[in-house]
Write a protein that holds these residues in place. Structure first.
Motif, short mmCIF file in Angstrom:
data_model
loop_
_atom_site.label_atom_id
_atom_site.label_comp_id
_atom_site.label_asym_id
_atom_site.label_seq_id
_atom_site.Cartn_x
_atom_site.Cartn_y
_atom_site.Cartn_z
N ILE A 120 1.58 16.61 8.37
CA ILE A 120 1.23 17.36 9.57
C ILE A 120 -0.28 17.51 9.58
CG2 ILE A 120 1.57 19.48 10.89
CD1 ILE A 120 4.12 19.93 9.21
N THR A 121 -0.93 17.05 10.64
CA THR A 121 -2.39 17.05 10.64
C THR A 121 -2.96 17.35 12.02
OG1 THR A 121 -4.36 15.74 10.09
CG2 THR A 121 -2.50 14.55 11.06
N ASN A 122 -4.17 17.85 12.02
CA ASN A 122 -4.91 18.06 13.27
C ASN A 122 -5.97 16.98 13.46
OD1 ASN A 122 -6.62 19.01 11.15
ND2 ASN A 122 -7.81 20.19 12.65
N SER A 123 -5.86 15.91 12.69
CA SER A 123 -6.85 14.83 12.73
C SER A 123 -6.39 13.66 13.60
CB SER A 123 -7.15 14.32 11.32
OG SER A 123 -7.94 13.15 11.36
N ILE A 124 -7.14 13.37 14.64
CA ILE A 124 -6.86 12.21 15.47
C ILE A 124 -7.03 10.93 14.67
CG2 ILE A 124 -7.73 10.86 17.44
CD1 ILE A 124 -6.13 13.21 18.32
N ARG A 125 -8.02 10.90 13.77
CA ARG A 125 -8.27 9.71 12.97
C ARG A 125 -7.10 9.41 12.04
NH1 ARG A 125 -13.43 7.41 12.72
NH2 ARG A 125 -12.34 5.88 11.44
N LEU A 126 -6.55 10.42 11.41
CA LEU A 126 -5.41 10.19 10.52
C LEU A 126 -4.20 9.68 11.30
CD1 LEU A 126 -5.40 13.12 7.91
CD2 LEU A 126 -6.52 10.89 7.80
N MET A 127 -3.96 10.28 12.47
CA MET A 127 -2.84 9.84 13.30
C MET A 127 -2.99 8.38 13.70
SD MET A 127 -0.70 12.35 13.53
CE MET A 127 0.35 11.59 14.76
N SER A 128 -4.22 7.97 14.00
CA SER A 128 -4.48 6.59 14.42
C SER A 128 -4.46 5.62 13.24
CB SER A 128 -5.84 6.52 15.12
OG SER A 128 -6.20 5.19 15.42
N ASP A 129 -5.14 5.99 12.16
CA ASP A 129 -5.30 5.07 11.03
C ASP A 129 -4.00 4.82 10.27
OD1 ASP A 129 -7.93 4.97 11.71
OD2 ASP A 129 -8.68 6.14 10.03
N PHE A 130 -3.06 5.77 10.33
CA PHE A 130 -1.85 5.65 9.52
C PHE A 130 -0.59 5.56 10.38
CE2 PHE A 130 -5.07 7.57 6.85
CZ PHE A 130 -4.99 6.78 5.71
N THR A 131 -0.76 5.01 11.59
CA THR A 131 0.37 4.86 12.51
C THR A 131 1.50 4.04 11.91
OG1 THR A 131 -1.09 5.03 14.43
CG2 THR A 131 1.06 4.02 14.79
N ASN A 132 1.16 2.95 11.22
CA ASN A 132 2.17 2.05 10.66
C ASN A 132 2.26 2.16 9.14
OD1 ASN A 132 2.74 0.84 13.24
ND2 ASN A 132 0.79 -0.25 13.07
N SER A 133 1.98 3.33 8.62
CA SER A 133 1.93 3.51 7.17
C SER A 133 3.30 3.77 6.55
CB SER A 133 1.02 4.69 6.83
OG SER A 133 1.57 5.89 7.39
N GLY A 134 4.26 4.17 7.36
CA GLY A 134 5.56 4.54 6.82
C GLY A 134 5.71 6.04 6.63
N PHE A 135 4.61 6.79 6.74
CA PHE A 135 4.70 8.24 6.67
C PHE A 135 5.33 8.79 7.95
CE2 PHE A 135 0.44 7.58 4.42
CZ PHE A 135 1.01 7.53 3.16
N LYS A 136 5.95 9.95 7.84
CA LYS A 136 6.35 10.67 9.04
C LYS A 136 5.15 11.52 9.44
CE LYS A 136 9.64 13.97 10.97
NZ LYS A 136 10.82 14.85 10.68
N MET A 137 4.53 11.20 10.57
CA MET A 137 3.31 11.87 11.00
C MET A 137 3.60 12.84 12.15
SD MET A 137 0.87 10.43 9.08
CE MET A 137 -0.65 10.79 9.95
N ILE A 138 3.13 14.06 12.01
CA ILE A 138 3.27 15.08 13.05
C ILE A 138 1.89 15.56 13.45
CG2 ILE A 138 4.18 17.36 13.64
CD1 ILE A 138 6.39 16.90 11.57
#
Length: 251
Positions: A120-138
């Motif tokens: 769970i993050t408030n970072s736009i960069r993390l959301m973008s950079d790890f879109t296809n990482s396999g993590f569940k991103m919120i």
């Protein structure tokens, strides 16, 4: 030593001492003064320092904010070292909150092999950079701060308050034994505070250059910090402080 590495070392020194001298740097790096002047000129063009007669001074004040791009180039080796150490704290199945720091980006990059992780993050960069990482991103949502690619404000804080996680990983601009944990702006400071409240354990990621410094806004005291991960051994005074307050120290 490559020019890039030498300039990183110069920035580490100027962040610690607030000023540097051409003659001293030339002797330290065993290069000509002209080479150092070119290094300082390049760093000044990136708005990282201000050249003065015989040397240079740091460009930022306690309230200055570096852009995400600029922050990612500062102390990059230290951030990688911190990420390597912090990664051992996280296991498959963990839920974590991460702020918009470049150190957290380095940590998440290090965790790519661990797929069963919720971030769970408030970072736009993390959301973008790890879109296809396999993590569940919120994503928290909220008002974006362009300089740091961070989402802040009431929406971000409300979203965070709905979740309870295993770990919160945060960084900061500076720490001080008496003043506590500090940031350069109030909106991101508030987000970090909420993350600390919602986590079972909070891990502070802070490189050596941020110890005994002052920034604009107090984020929190150390009472919500369980572990500090840094790249080099802090002073004996800091080590005793962490021990007395039952804060684990990894360096």
């Amino acid at each position: 030593m490559l020019g890039l590495e030498r300039r990183q070392k110069i920035m580490e020194k100027i962040r610690l001492d607030r000023k540097v001298y051409v003659s001293e740097l030339a002797k330290s790096f065993k290069v000509t003064e002209e080479t150092i002047r070119r290094d300082l000129e390049k760093l000044e063009s990136q708005d990282l320092l201000r050249r003065s007669y015989g040397g240079a001074v740091i460009a930022e004040s306690t309230s200055d904010e570096l852009s995400y791009t600029r922050r990612s180039t500062i102390n990059s080796e230290s951030k990688l070292a911190i990420a390597e150490k912090a990664a051992s704290l996280i296991h498959d199945g963990d839920t974590i909150m991460m702020d918009s720091s470049t150190t957290c980006q380095a940590l998440l990059q290090r965790l790519k092999g661990q797929r069963d992780i919720t971030v769970i993050t408030n970072s736009i960069r993390l959301m973008s950079d790890f879109t296809n990482s396999g993590f569940k991103m919120i994503c928290t949502g909220g008002t974006m701060r362009e300089s740091s690619c961070a989402l802040t404000g009431s929406i971000a804080c409300q979203t965070l308050s709905k979740y309870y996680v295993d770990f919160a990983f945060i960084s900061c601009k500076s720490i001080d034994l008496k003043k506590g944990i500090m940031e350069s702006n109030e909106s991101e400071s508030r987000v970090k505070s909420v993350m600390m409240q919602q986590a079972r354990k909070t891990i502070l990621l802070v490189d050596h250059s941020k110890f005994d410094k002052t920034a604009f806004v107090k984020c929190d005291d150390f009472e919500h910090i369980d572990t500090v991960v840094t790249d080099d051994a802090p002073s004996k005074e800091w080590q005793e402080y962490f021990s007395e307050h039952h804060i684990s120290l990894i360096f």
